[in-house]
Design a protein around this motif. Structure first.
Motif, mmCIF file in Angstrom:
data_model
loop_
_atom_site.group_PDB
_atom_site.id
_atom_site.type_symbol
_atom_site.label_atom_id
_atom_site.label_comp_id
_atom_site.label_asym_id
_atom_site.label_seq_id
_atom_site.Cartn_x
_atom_site.Cartn_y
_atom_site.Cartn_z
ATOM 1 N N MET A 373 84.136 43.079 -46.004
ATOM 2 C CA MET A 373 83.298 42.260 -45.138
ATOM 3 C C MET A 373 82.590 41.123 -45.869
ATOM 4 N N LEU A 374 82.288 41.307 -47.142
ATOM 5 C CA LEU A 374 81.480 40.311 -47.856
ATOM 6 C C LEU A 374 82.129 38.923 -47.891
ATOM 7 N N PRO A 375 83.435 38.799 -48.160
ATOM 8 C CA PRO A 375 84.033 37.440 -48.142
ATOM 9 C C PRO A 375 83.864 36.747 -46.789
ATOM 10 N N ALA A 376 83.999 37.486 -45.709
ATOM 11 C CA ALA A 376 83.841 36.885 -44.381
ATOM 12 C C ALA A 376 82.398 36.444 -44.150
ATOM 13 N N LEU A 377 81.428 37.207 -44.639
ATOM 14 C CA LEU A 377 80.032 36.820 -44.504
ATOM 15 C C LEU A 377 79.720 35.562 -45.307
ATOM 16 N N THR A 379 81.933 33.205 -46.022
ATOM 17 C CA THR A 379 82.576 32.103 -45.293
ATOM 18 C C THR A 379 81.723 31.673 -44.103
ATOM 19 N N GLY A 380 81.143 32.643 -43.392
ATOM 20 C CA GLY A 380 80.267 32.312 -42.277
ATOM 21 C C GLY A 380 79.037 31.556 -42.711
ATOM 22 N N SER A 381 78.513 31.862 -43.897
ATOM 23 C CA SER A 381 77.360 31.159 -44.423
ATOM 24 C C SER A 381 77.696 29.705 -44.721
ATOM 25 N N ILE A 382 78.891 29.495 -45.275
ATOM 26 C CA ILE A 382 79.309 28.126 -45.599
ATOM 27 C C ILE A 382 79.550 27.322 -44.321
ATOM 28 N N GLU A 383 80.289 27.908 -43.386
ATOM 29 C CA GLU A 383 80.617 27.187 -42.154
ATOM 30 C C GLU A 383 79.392 26.912 -41.308
ATOM 31 N N GLY A 384 78.460 27.835 -41.284
ATOM 32 C CA GLY A 384 77.253 27.644 -40.486
ATOM 33 C C GLY A 384 76.135 26.949 -41.232
ATOM 34 N N GLU A 385 76.380 26.665 -42.529
ATOM 35 C CA GLU A 385 75.373 26.023 -43.376
ATOM 36 C C GLU A 385 74.044 26.771 -43.301
ATOM 37 N N THR A 386 74.148 28.096 -43.410
ATOM 38 C CA THR A 386 72.965 28.957 -43.368
ATOM 39 C C THR A 386 72.863 29.720 -44.675
ATOM 40 N N PRO A 387 71.658 30.085 -45.088
ATOM 41 C CA PRO A 387 71.499 30.818 -46.347
ATOM 42 C C PRO A 387 71.985 32.257 -46.229
ATOM 43 N N LEU A 388 72.176 32.903 -47.339
ATOM 44 C CA LEU A 388 72.563 34.324 -47.397
ATOM 45 C C LEU A 388 72.035 34.898 -48.704
ATOM 46 N N SER A 389 71.464 36.061 -48.629
ATOM 47 C CA SER A 389 70.962 36.755 -49.813
ATOM 48 C C SER A 389 71.609 38.119 -49.932
ATOM 49 N N LEU A 390 71.767 38.580 -51.150
ATOM 50 C CA LEU A 390 72.361 39.899 -51.416
ATOM 51 C C LEU A 390 71.496 40.612 -52.439
ATOM 52 N N ALA A 391 71.284 41.911 -52.212
ATOM 53 C CA ALA A 391 70.457 42.689 -53.130
ATOM 54 C C ALA A 391 71.174 43.962 -53.538
ATOM 55 N N VAL A 392 71.025 44.326 -54.822
ATOM 56 C CA VAL A 392 71.525 45.613 -55.322
ATOM 57 C C VAL A 392 70.301 46.490 -55.574
ATOM 58 N N VAL A 393 70.315 47.684 -54.970
ATOM 59 C CA VAL A 393 69.176 48.599 -55.047
ATOM 60 C C VAL A 393 69.601 49.822 -55.859
ATOM 61 N N ASP A 394 68.784 50.186 -56.849
ATOM 62 C CA ASP A 394 69.103 51.348 -57.685
ATOM 63 C C ASP A 394 67.896 52.271 -57.731
ATOM 64 N N ILE A 395 68.130 53.597 -57.575
ATOM 65 C CA ILE A 395 67.042 54.585 -57.619
ATOM 66 C C ILE A 395 66.672 54.817 -59.076
ATOM 67 N N ASP A 396 65.392 54.673 -59.368
ATOM 68 C CA ASP A 396 64.924 54.817 -60.749
ATOM 69 C C ASP A 396 64.961 56.282 -61.175
ATOM 70 N N ALA A 484 70.714 34.769 -54.333
ATOM 71 C CA ALA A 484 70.945 33.889 -53.185
ATOM 72 C C ALA A 484 72.312 33.241 -53.344
ATOM 73 N N PHE A 485 73.090 33.218 -52.280
ATOM 74 C CA PHE A 485 74.432 32.623 -52.293
ATOM 75 C C PHE A 485 74.293 31.106 -52.402
ATOM 76 N N ASP A 486 75.004 30.539 -53.404
ATOM 77 C CA ASP A 486 74.872 29.098 -53.628
ATOM 78 C C ASP A 486 75.960 28.271 -52.948
ATOM 79 N N GLY A 487 76.831 28.906 -52.200
ATOM 80 C CA GLY A 487 77.863 28.189 -51.468
ATOM 81 C C GLY A 487 79.167 28.058 -52.215
ATOM 82 N N THR A 490 82.028 33.434 -55.561
ATOM 83 C CA THR A 490 82.871 34.427 -54.898
ATOM 84 C C THR A 490 82.027 35.667 -54.633
ATOM 85 N N ALA A 491 82.597 36.592 -53.896
ATOM 86 C CA ALA A 491 81.877 37.834 -53.611
ATOM 87 C C ALA A 491 81.562 38.583 -54.898
ATOM 88 N N THR A 492 82.507 38.583 -55.828
ATOM 89 C CA THR A 492 82.306 39.286 -57.108
ATOM 90 C C THR A 492 81.212 38.619 -57.910
#
Length: 534
Positions: A373-377, A379-396, A484-487, A490-492
């Motif tokens: 799903m991430l690549p499609a999200l 692509t949607g951010s680029i086409e819609g010119e909207t921001p997107l943020s991603l977070a990695v959460v780890d239990i301490d 924050a996705f810079d446009g 890649t997903a990786t």
């Protein structure tokens, strides 16, 4: 005496003819039930004619009364026989229902009782007198005999009405067998009506009229032409169809229906069960029935009348010889079970798909679904010119929880943290378990500042929560790395940026949110789009 012997000969010949027809009908009864009915009818006529012969030959009034009493039930047999004959002509597969037999047997039983007790009340036969043409003995009829005659006419009329109702519904060219059936009662009726005023003065000739009825009936059932067979075959086929079939006129009112339609109405519209004919089609199938004059229409009806019955309804226009629409034939096929099975398959497939993309322990989406799903999200951010943020959460210090309290407690902590993450995001956000004690949150349309605020609240919620397991109250914290996705990433690359920010949070003491440093020259998808345009 010439007249008497002449009448004896006529009645004797009538009895012989009726008995012969009964014998032929008995031999052919295996061909169709109607021959068995004809046998019953003819035997009654033969017995009636024999009683007339006996009454003419006996010279003692007591014997005349006795023999008259013994043969009177034959009149009931003849009348009931015609009713059965009418039923068998309307349906060649007709069998005598036991309820009908019981009801029709009531009057003959009463007649037998009245005859047996007649010496005490004289209400059926008042006596015997010599008032015939040549002084022969004639039974004098009492008031209860006239009640018997009235009942007999009612049964005859009931049978004729049943035949006439069917006759009027079929084309004129196919009414011949029904016309003959109605004609069987004409000779005895005429003779009886003419002789009724003279019943106590001359011998009753009605049995002779019924002999003609027997002959007509045999001709009718033994030599049917093809057009006469067609209505019978049509009704048999019509009623053996598994699908409900209803015929409606131009106004949408039901003219005819088969047995399957009656059974269907019992399920979906019980109130119409006794009055389906003449009812509007809309009262059976609802008001959205397609009734086009120029084409066949198909429709699926779900839960007809709130009954839970699903139908596939086909409406076909019926036309006259000039091609004008004169009504419709509606065929309803029950698809309730098919729909139920289809829904079960769909639910099973949905569950299977969910199981493929869901983490078995936490119920969150798994790494595979995130990767898909991430690549499609992005692509949607680029086409819609909207921001997107991603977070990695780890239990301490999650390894310490496993080592100290066991893996079962560790699983309980994972489930509790997953619940907090799932309930702290929006509908369009994506939460997935990356593996072990790591989770990923994708926040489409959220700027870095808004994402950090949201992630801080999430971190505080986890720190404030407690997990009850194995008699302990456990509290854990989480470290979060956000990017924050810079446009252009890649997903990786976006995951790696958030992962680097997570390790920074770990180095700086854990239980905190750290934002990934943007790459030089990149300020998000909207900025990239602006540069490309410029």
């Amino acid at each position: 005496m010439v007249v008497v012997f002449g009448l004896v000969a006529v009645f004797g010949l009538a009895a012989l003819v009726a008995a012969s027809v009964a014998a032929v009908g008995w031999r052919r009864q295996r061909e169709a039930p109607v021959f068995g009915v004809l046998t019953f009818f003819a035997l009654g006529v033969a017995a009636w004619a024999v009683s007339d012969v006996v009454n003419l030959l006996v010279a003692d009034p007591g014997q005349a009364l006795l023999w008259g009493s013994l043969f009177i039930p034959a009149e009931s047999v003849v009348v009931i026989g015609f009713f059965f004959l009418a039923s068998a002509v309307m349906d060649r597969t007709w069998r005598l229902p036991w309820r009908t037999a019981a009801l029709l047997a009531v009057e003959p039983a009463i007649v037998v009782f009245l005859l047996a007790t007649n010496p005490w009340h004289h209400l059926f036969f008042a006596g015997v007198e010599r008032v015939g043409w040549q002084g022969e003995l004639v039974l004098q009829l009492g008031p209860l005999y006239w009640a018997h005659i009235a009942y007999s006419y009612l049964v005859l009329i009931a049978g004729m009405i049943r035949v006439e109702r069917v006759r009027r519904k079929i084309p004129r060219g196919q009414r011949r067998i029904y016309n003959w059936t109605l004609g069987t009662v004409l000779p005895p009726t005429v003779i009886n009506l003419v002789g009724l005023p003279l019943e106590n003065q001359i011998a009753d000739l009605t049995s002779i009229g019924f002999v003609f009825s027997v002959i007509i009936a045999y001709r009718m059932v033994a030599h049917p032409t093809l057009p006469e067979q067609i209505p019978v075959a049509r009704r048999q086929v019509f009623d053996t169809l598994a699908d409900a079939v209803v015929v409606a006129d131009r106004s949408g009112r039901i003219l005819d229906h088969n047995a399957a339609a009656r059974r269907l109405v019992e399920r979906v519209r019980p109130a119409l069960e006794s009055g389906l004919t003449g009812a509007p089609v809309t009262e059976v199938f609802g008001r959205d029935v397609p009734m086009a004059e120029d084409a066949v229409a198909d429709q699926v009806l779900v839960g007809v009348g709130g009954s839970g019955v699903d139908l596939h309804l086909r409406t076909s226009p019926l036309r006259d010889r000039r091609g004008n629409c004169i009504g419709w034939a509606l065929t309803a096929h029950d698809i309730t079970e098919a729909n139920r099975l289809r829904r079960q398959v769909e639910e099973a497939n949905t569950l299977l798909r969910e199981q493929v993309v869901r983490d078995a322990l936490t119920g969150l989406y798994n790494r595979r679904h995130l990767t898909d799903m991430l690549p499609a999200l992005l692509t949607g951010s680029i086409e819609g010119e909207t921001p997107l943020s991603l977070a990695v959460v780890d239990i301490d210090h999650f390894k310490r929880v496993n080592d100290t309290y066991g893996h079962a407690s560790g699983d309980a902590v994972l489930i509790r943290v997953a619940q907090i993450l799932a309930t702290s995001v929006r509908y369009d956000d994506l939460v997935a378990r990356l593996g072990g004690e790591e989770f990923v949150i994708v926040l489409p349309g959220m700027s870095p500042e808004a994402a950090r605020t949201r992630l801080e609240k999430l971190r505080e919620s986890v720190a404030a929560a407690q997990t009850r397991t194995a008699g302990h109250q456990l509290s854990v914290t989480v470290s979060i790395g956000a990017a924050a996705f810079d446009g252009e990433q890649t997903a990786t690359e976006l995951l790696e940026a958030a992962d680097e920010a997570l390790y920074t949070a770990k180095r700086l003491g854990r239980d905190r949110v750290e934002q990934a440093v943007p790459r030089p020259g990149n300020a998000g998808p909207s900025s990239a789009a602006t540069r490309e345009t410029a």
